[in-house]
Design a protein around this motif. Structure first.
Motif, PDB file in Angstrom:
ATOM      1  N   ARG A   1      40.690  21.555  55.141  1.00  0.00           N
ATOM      2  CA  ARG A   1      40.802  22.360  53.930  1.00  0.00           C
ATOM      3  C   ARG A   1      40.882  21.377  52.781  1.00  0.00           C
ATOM      4  O   ARG A   1      41.535  20.346  52.868  1.00  0.00           O
ATOM      5  CB  ARG A   1      42.051  23.235  53.977  1.00  0.00           C
ATOM      6  CG  ARG A   1      42.021  24.247  55.123  1.00  0.00           C
ATOM      7  CD  ARG A   1      43.364  24.897  55.327  1.00  0.00           C
ATOM      8  NE  ARG A   1      43.779  25.683  54.174  1.00  0.00           N
ATOM      9  CZ  ARG A   1      43.306  26.899  53.891  1.00  0.00           C
ATOM     10  NH1 ARG A   1      42.430  27.469  54.688  1.00  0.00           N
ATOM     11  NH2 ARG A   1      43.703  27.542  52.824  1.00  0.00           N
ATOM     12  N   VAL A   2      40.218  21.672  51.706  1.00  0.00           N
ATOM     13  CA  VAL A   2      40.184  20.714  50.610  1.00  0.00           C
ATOM     14  C   VAL A   2      40.052  21.475  49.301  1.00  0.00           C
ATOM     15  O   VAL A   2      39.641  22.634  49.285  1.00  0.00           O
ATOM     16  CB  VAL A   2      39.023  19.704  50.816  1.00  0.00           C
ATOM     17  CG1 VAL A   2      37.671  20.295  50.485  1.00  0.00           C
ATOM     18  CG2 VAL A   2      39.238  18.423  50.044  1.00  0.00           C
TER      19      VAL A   2
ATOM     20  N   SER B   1      41.553  22.623  45.289  1.00  0.00           N
ATOM     21  CA  SER B   1      42.776  23.081  44.652  1.00  0.00           C
ATOM     22  C   SER B   1      42.649  24.565  44.328  1.00  0.00           C
ATOM     23  O   SER B   1      41.923  24.903  43.403  1.00  0.00           O
ATOM     24  CB  SER B   1      42.992  22.257  43.369  1.00  0.00           C
ATOM     25  OG  SER B   1      44.099  22.688  42.679  1.00  0.00           O
TER      26      SER B   1
ATOM     27  N   PRO C   1      43.742  24.264  48.500  1.00  0.00           N
ATOM     28  CA  PRO C   1      42.863  23.902  49.617  1.00  0.00           C
ATOM     29  C   PRO C   1      42.167  25.120  50.213  1.00  0.00           C
ATOM     30  O   PRO C   1      42.778  26.166  50.370  1.00  0.00           O
ATOM     31  CB  PRO C   1      43.823  23.280  50.629  1.00  0.00           C
ATOM     32  CG  PRO C   1      45.005  22.856  49.833  1.00  0.00           C
ATOM     33  CD  PRO C   1      45.138  23.854  48.730  1.00  0.00           C
TER      34      PRO C   1
ATOM     35  N   CYS D   1      35.918   8.017  52.467  1.00  0.00           N
ATOM     36  CA  CYS D   1      36.656   7.601  51.267  1.00  0.00           C
ATOM     37  C   CYS D   1      37.484   6.337  51.504  1.00  0.00           C
ATOM     38  O   CYS D   1      37.613   5.506  50.623  1.00  0.00           O
ATOM     39  CB  CYS D   1      37.585   8.723  50.803  1.00  0.00           C
ATOM     40  SG  CYS D   1      36.687  10.196  50.282  1.00  0.00           S
TER      41      CYS D   1
ATOM     42  N   ILE E   1      38.561   8.188  41.107  1.00  0.00           N
ATOM     43  CA  ILE E   1      39.413   8.599  42.220  1.00  0.00           C
ATOM     44  C   ILE E   1      39.623   7.358  43.087  1.00  0.00           C
ATOM     45  O   ILE E   1      38.652   6.704  43.470  1.00  0.00           O
ATOM     46  CB  ILE E   1      38.734   9.702  43.066  1.00  0.00           C
ATOM     47  CG1 ILE E   1      38.295  10.870  42.202  1.00  0.00           C
ATOM     48  CG2 ILE E   1      39.625  10.139  44.215  1.00  0.00           C
ATOM     49  CD1 ILE E   1      39.394  11.753  41.689  1.00  0.00           C
TER      50      ILE E   1
ATOM     51  N   LEU F   1      49.503  15.272  47.854  1.00  0.00           N
ATOM     52  CA  LEU F   1      48.420  14.289  47.713  1.00  0.00           C
ATOM     53  C   LEU F   1      47.316  14.887  46.842  1.00  0.00           C
ATOM     54  O   LEU F   1      47.255  16.098  46.634  1.00  0.00           O
ATOM     55  CB  LEU F   1      47.870  13.899  49.085  1.00  0.00           C
ATOM     56  CG  LEU F   1      48.882  13.218  50.017  1.00  0.00           C
ATOM     57  CD1 LEU F   1      48.262  12.983  51.396  1.00  0.00           C
ATOM     58  CD2 LEU F   1      49.354  11.894  49.425  1.00  0.00           C
ATOM     59  N   HIS F   2      46.465  14.019  46.351  1.00  0.00           N
ATOM     60  CA  HIS F   2      45.368  14.452  45.477  1.00  0.00           C
ATOM     61  C   HIS F   2      44.541  15.548  46.170  1.00  0.00           C
ATOM     62  O   HIS F   2      44.349  15.495  47.395  1.00  0.00           O
ATOM     63  CB  HIS F   2      44.489  13.232  45.161  1.00  0.00           C
ATOM     64  CG  HIS F   2      43.543  13.460  44.033  1.00  0.00           C
ATOM     65  ND1 HIS F   2      42.318  14.042  44.230  1.00  0.00           N
ATOM     66  CD2 HIS F   2      43.658  13.220  42.696  1.00  0.00           C
ATOM     67  CE1 HIS F   2      41.704  14.127  43.053  1.00  0.00           C
ATOM     68  NE2 HIS F   2      42.499  13.641  42.113  1.00  0.00           N
ATOM     69  N   PRO F   3      44.041  16.523  45.406  1.00  0.00           N
ATOM     70  CA  PRO F   3      43.290  17.613  46.050  1.00  0.00           C
ATOM     71  C   PRO F   3      42.029  17.157  46.776  1.00  0.00           C
ATOM     72  O   PRO F   3      41.479  17.900  47.584  1.00  0.00           O
ATOM     73  CB  PRO F   3      42.937  18.552  44.894  1.00  0.00           C
ATOM     74  CG  PRO F   3      43.256  17.828  43.653  1.00  0.00           C
ATOM     75  CD  PRO F   3      44.230  16.755  43.965  1.00  0.00           C
ATOM     76  N   THR F   4      41.572  15.936  46.510  1.00  0.00           N
ATOM     77  CA  THR F   4      40.394  15.460  47.239  1.00  0.00           C
ATOM     78  C   THR F   4      40.759  14.952  48.644  1.00  0.00           C
ATOM     79  O   THR F   4      39.879  14.678  49.435  1.00  0.00           O
ATOM     80  CB  THR F   4      39.694  14.312  46.485  1.00  0.00           C
ATOM     81  OG1 THR F   4      40.673  13.318  46.205  1.00  0.00           O
ATOM     82  CG2 THR F   4      39.067  14.799  45.204  1.00  0.00           C
ATOM     83  N   MET F   5      42.061  14.780  48.922  1.00  0.00           N
ATOM     84  CA  MET F   5      42.465  14.412  50.288  1.00  0.00           C
ATOM     85  C   MET F   5      42.530  15.700  51.108  1.00  0.00           C
ATOM     86  O   MET F   5      43.345  16.566  50.835  1.00  0.00           O
ATOM     87  CB  MET F   5      43.831  13.715  50.262  1.00  0.00           C
ATOM     88  CG  MET F   5      44.480  13.528  51.626  1.00  0.00           C
ATOM     89  SD  MET F   5      43.578  12.447  52.754  1.00  0.00           S
ATOM     90  CE  MET F   5      44.389  12.839  54.312  1.00  0.00           C
ATOM     91  N   PRO F   6      41.635  15.816  52.107  1.00  0.00           N
ATOM     92  CA  PRO F   6      41.627  17.063  52.877  1.00  0.00           C
ATOM     93  C   PRO F   6      42.938  17.257  53.651  1.00  0.00           C
ATOM     94  O   PRO F   6      43.624  16.295  53.983  1.00  0.00           O
ATOM     95  CB  PRO F   6      40.465  16.861  53.855  1.00  0.00           C
ATOM     96  CG  PRO F   6      39.656  15.758  53.285  1.00  0.00           C
ATOM     97  CD  PRO F   6      40.611  14.881  52.541  1.00  0.00           C
TER      98      PRO F   6
END
Lengths: 198, 530
Positions: free
Chosen positions: B56-57, B59, B61, B74, B87, B134-139
């Motif tokens: 899930r990823v 914002s 997720p 990444c 990022i 954690l940042h929304p780009t971290m699934p």
């Protein structure tokens, strides 16, 4: 079987954690500025993911509300995620996509991103209709990126998305990683009659 | 569920996973345990769908395809993170995660060191040890406890994990030899050249002190795709080659290249007529152009010579030779090059005579791009002669073989052929090197094209390995190959690659069949199609 059960468990915990983690500080993503501005968009020749030649302004922007993001297909980090965010926007807008709102992804690496490459990138994300991936001759794309305020190419490209109502002539910027609800509201506002209201 | 109950439930999971992961940490040495290898696959995104891993990823997720969100994308092969677009993915090497004094990130986020349990929480729920989101780009991943345990076990080994087939003293290189059928002779010859080259290289000290070892896979290329893939996969898992080089894979391009891609194995110089079959490949580096690129070179060359602004060409093809998608791509390329009225004739569907009659009535069509080989091409040429029609025939060299002279005897048409290399590409040094190798190792005098191509593949791979340096990994090799420009093998056009360039010499020379002398006459310089 065991794996399935574990996955199920993880899902329950995940749901529970989502509840309380919402209370924890929000992630530092660039908030949308909210300010509107005008953009002069050049009518440059570009190619879509099917290799069709288009004129960027007259075919993709003129008279429409569009969401534009910037990607390149060799990027493995943020571009897949930006594209997923755009895909989410597309899904949430349902049948308003292609009627009220159009999506455009511009490659910031046109030399590498030939149409075939854009097409296979798009296919990975199961992109639906009314979403055009754009490449072209490097000088044309460079001019386009400058006009759109995203001139820095290569891996340093921004995570910004542009949301514009061309009919009313106003644009807004947001982060592709802003909460989906925030971006959806911005897009729907921009598509509505009071798009350019201060 | 209350927050307390949720924490307790998760705590049990974390304790279980922690124990599982701790069980792995006793392993040491160069090779990975089965569980660590499983963790590595999770890290690299291999077999994600089969493992039922979900992600899930965003914002907030939301479900997203986990296969596109592998850790390595990444955090990089080395775990140190690849910043992009402002990022900055965290350094997830074990030492960095567990620094006793914690971590302060560039964004100002600060937290105490991770433990295994806290890391599971970060992977599954997106929280750092201090409870920061954690940042929304971290699934946020959903995976079995075995997988998350294996992943953590692998993270501990990340810094010391060398790619398969690589040690301090050797680099194992794989080749494929076709088990039978027409390509077998070419394949065996290609393989013997590579063996000779590698032996000579090792006698000179190898590459930065490492010997090259060869591992040979014998594959039936005419088997069903699933069998080819399974056999190739078995070879990879048993022999663990670091990279593949110069093998004849004709007829099985799709299966083999797909398997190499899936297993993240760099493959330099597979010998195939269809390098375009894997246009989006990242691991595979072809040396020369194939049918499609040669067709484009012919169209480009002829368009430049043509006095008409929009000349016409007929595409005459056999689907037995050309995949349908490839025909469409050639047609698109023709239109982009400014050709008009691109008639397409399918020789499998339309009788050659009918096709010729039809084309003859189109007054503007005086050129035919012939995308067929063997009998189909020959019958078409005969039909042209019988109908007293003499269009200019444009033939990609990859389809030409010896049929072309037979075609010439059947038709008075002029024939232009695109070839990826001409004898004048060979320098004195390049020829001398081959001759020395052939003498020393008693190489056969047959299948010269395959021999040259295989030798050049080995030279290009060697150059890539040298450029990648002592700190070699598959990703540094790929980077080195992408940086290769104007590399002179001494035996073919200069080779160069780039992030989007996987054909080393994308273009061709145009030669004409000289009927009087029964030989080819070069009529163009190099036609670059990039």
């Amino acid at each position: 079987m065991i794996r399935q059960r574990n996955a199920q468990r993880c899902r329950v915990w995940l749901a529970a954690f989502t509840l309380f983690s919402a209370a924890v500080s929000a992630a530092p993503v660039t908030a949308p500025t909210g300010a509107t501005f005008a953009l002069k968009i050049p009518d440059l020749p570009v190619y879509d993911q099917h290799g069709r030649q288009l004129n960027f302004y007259s075919d993709l922007v003129k008279g429409k509300t569009v969401v534009i993001d910037f990607i390149f297909t060799t990027c493995t980090t943020i571009c897949p995620q930006l594209t997923m965010a755009m895909r989410r926007i597309q899904q949430q807008l349902g049948d308003r996509i292609g009627r009220d709102v159009w999506l455009v992804s511009v490659s910031v690496d046109p030399t590498t991103d030939v149409p075939e490459r854009l097409q296979s990138f798009a296919a990975k994300f199961d992109v639906g209709p009314a979403w055009t991936f754009v490449t072209g001759r490097k000088p044309d794309i460079d001019r386009l990126l400058t006009a759109l305020g995203s001139a820095r190419g290569g891996s340093d490209h921004a995570t910004t998305i542009l949301i514009g109502n061309d009919r009313l002539g106003c644009w807004k910027r947001s982060s592709g990683f802003a909460p989906i609800a925030t971006n959806l509201k911005l897009i729907l506002d921009q598509a509505g009659p009071s798009a350019c209201a201060p | 569920m209350t927050r307390g109950a949720a924490s307790l439930a998760c705590g049990l999971l974390l304790a279980a996973v922690g124990a599982h992961a701790a069980g792995l940490s006793g392993h040491s040495g160069d090779t990975l345990s089965g569980s660590e290898q499983r963790g590595k696959n999770v890290y690299l995104g291999i077999g994600v769908a089969e493992s039922g891993i979900k992600a899930r990823v965003g914002s907030p997720p939301a479900a997203a395809p986990a296969v596109l969100l592998a850790c390595v994308n990444c955090h990089g092969r080395d775990g140190k993170g690849k910043p992009e677009g402002r990022i900055v993915p965290s350094d997830i090497t074990w030492d960095a995660l567990t620094k006793p004094y914690g971590v302060t990130h560039p964004s100002g986020r600060t937290h105490p060191p991770y433990t295994e349990r806290l890391l599971v929480r970060a992977i599954c729920m997106g929280l750092d040890p201090a409870g920061n989101e954690l940042h929304p780009t971290m699934p946020r991943f959903q995976m079995s406890r075995e997988d998350v345990g294996a992943l953590i076990g692998y993270l501990k080994k990340l810094t010391s994990d060398a790619d398969p087939g690589l040690s301090e003293s050797a680099i194992r290189i794989g080749t494929i030899v076709p088990a039978g059928g027409a390509p077998a002779a070419a394949g065996r010859t290609a393989s013997s050249v590579i063996s000779a080259y590698v032996d000579a290289l090792n006698r000179q000290g190898g590459i930065y002190g490492r010997r090259l070892e060869l591992a040979q896979a014998t594959l039936a290329l005419d088997a069903p795709d699933a069998d080819i893939q399974a056999n190739f996969d078995r070879f990879i898992s048993e022999r663990r080659p670091f990279a593949m080089v110069g093998s004849v894979i004709t007829g099985a391009e799709q299966s083999i290249v797909a398997a190499a891609e899936r297993q993240h194995i760099p493959f330099v110089g597979p010998l195939t007529l269809w390098p375009e079959a894997a246009a989006a490949s990242t691991q595979t580096f072809y040396l020369l152009s194939g049918v499609q690129q040669q067709a484009r070179a012919l169209l480009d060359f002829e368009k430049r010579r043509s006095p008409e602004s929009t000349p016409a060409v007929a595409l005459v093809y056999s689907q037995r030779t050309m995949p349908a998608a490839a025909i469409g791509q050639v047609q698109d390329a023709a239109r982009r090059l400014g050709w008009n009225a691109v008639h397409a004739i399918d020789l499998d569907r339309d009788a050659p005579r009918m096709s010729v009659e039809r084309l003859k009535t189109e007054p503007a069509t005086t050129r035919v791009l012939l995308l067929a080989d063997g009998r189909a091409a020959l019958e078409f040429a005969r039909a042209c002669a019988e109908a007293d029609w003499t269009p200019l025939l444009l033939v990609p060299g990859a389809l030409a073989s010896n049929d072309i002279l037979a075609i010439h005897r059947s038709s008075p048409s002029r024939i232009l052929i695109a070839v990826p290399s001409v004898p004048s590409d060979q320098t004195n040094a390049g020829s001398a090197e081959y001759r020395a190798l052939a003498d020393t190792y008693r190489l056969p005098a047959e299948e010269m094209a395959s021999q040259i191509a295989a030798l050049c593949s080995a030279k290009v791979l060697t150059q890539g390995l040298k450029l990648a340096g002592k700190a070699l990994s598959r990703s540094t090799l790929i980077e080195a190959l992408e940086g290769l420009a104007d590399f002179d093998t001494g035996l073919m056009p200069r080779i160069g690659f780039g992030p989007n360039r996987r054909i080393g010499a994308p273009g061709a020379y145009i030669v004409e069949v000289d009927p009087a002398a029964q030989r080819f006459k070069q009529v163009s310089q190099w036609v670059d199609i990039e």
